[in-house]
Scaffold this motif. Structure first.
Motif, PDB file in Angstrom:
ATOM      1  N   ARG A 181       0.815  -1.219   0.000  1.00  0.00           N
ATOM      2  CA  ARG A 181       0.000   0.000   0.000  1.00  0.00           C
ATOM      3  C   ARG A 181       0.850   1.271   0.000  1.00  0.00           C
ATOM      4  O   ARG A 181       0.455   2.289  -0.556  1.00  0.00           O
ATOM      5  N   THR A 212      -6.477   2.160  -2.855  1.00  0.00           N
ATOM      6  CA  THR A 212      -7.041   3.177  -1.971  1.00  0.00           C
ATOM      7  C   THR A 212      -7.699   2.452  -0.796  1.00  0.00           C
ATOM      8  O   THR A 212      -7.621   1.236  -0.700  1.00  0.00           O
ATOM      9  N   ASP A 213      -8.376   3.192   0.057  1.00  0.00           N
ATOM     10  CA  ASP A 213      -9.087   2.564   1.173  1.00  0.00           C
ATOM     11  C   ASP A 213     -10.258   1.707   0.704  1.00  0.00           C
ATOM     12  O   ASP A 213     -10.676   0.796   1.406  1.00  0.00           O
ATOM     13  N   THR A 214     -10.791   2.014  -0.471  1.00  0.00           N
ATOM     14  CA  THR A 214     -11.974   1.299  -0.944  1.00  0.00           C
ATOM     15  C   THR A 214     -11.721   0.435  -2.182  1.00  0.00           C
ATOM     16  O   THR A 214     -12.565  -0.386  -2.523  1.00  0.00           O
TER      17      THR A 214
END
Length: 58
Positions: A20, A27-29
């Protein structure tokens, strides 16, 4: 000393976090294909470890 399952689950989390840091597609999603594979490995190992912990407490 941590058991093998715990060590593998922690290693998978470390690998995902390291990915990451350098991946611009994650991304976070959403995750790139490599990030998705690493995340799935981490969650599968974490689930196995936590389920085993729950079973040992019974």
């Amino acid at each position: 000393m941590p058991d093998d399952l715990h060590r593998r689950y922690q290693s998978a989390h470390t690998a995902y976090r390291a990915h990451r840091v350098t991946c611009t597609g994650c991304t976070d999603t959403e995750r790139c294909s490599v990030g998705q594979r690493l995340f799935e490995s981490f969650t599968r190992l974490q689930d196995a470890y936590l389920n085993r912990q729950r079973q040992q407490r019974r």
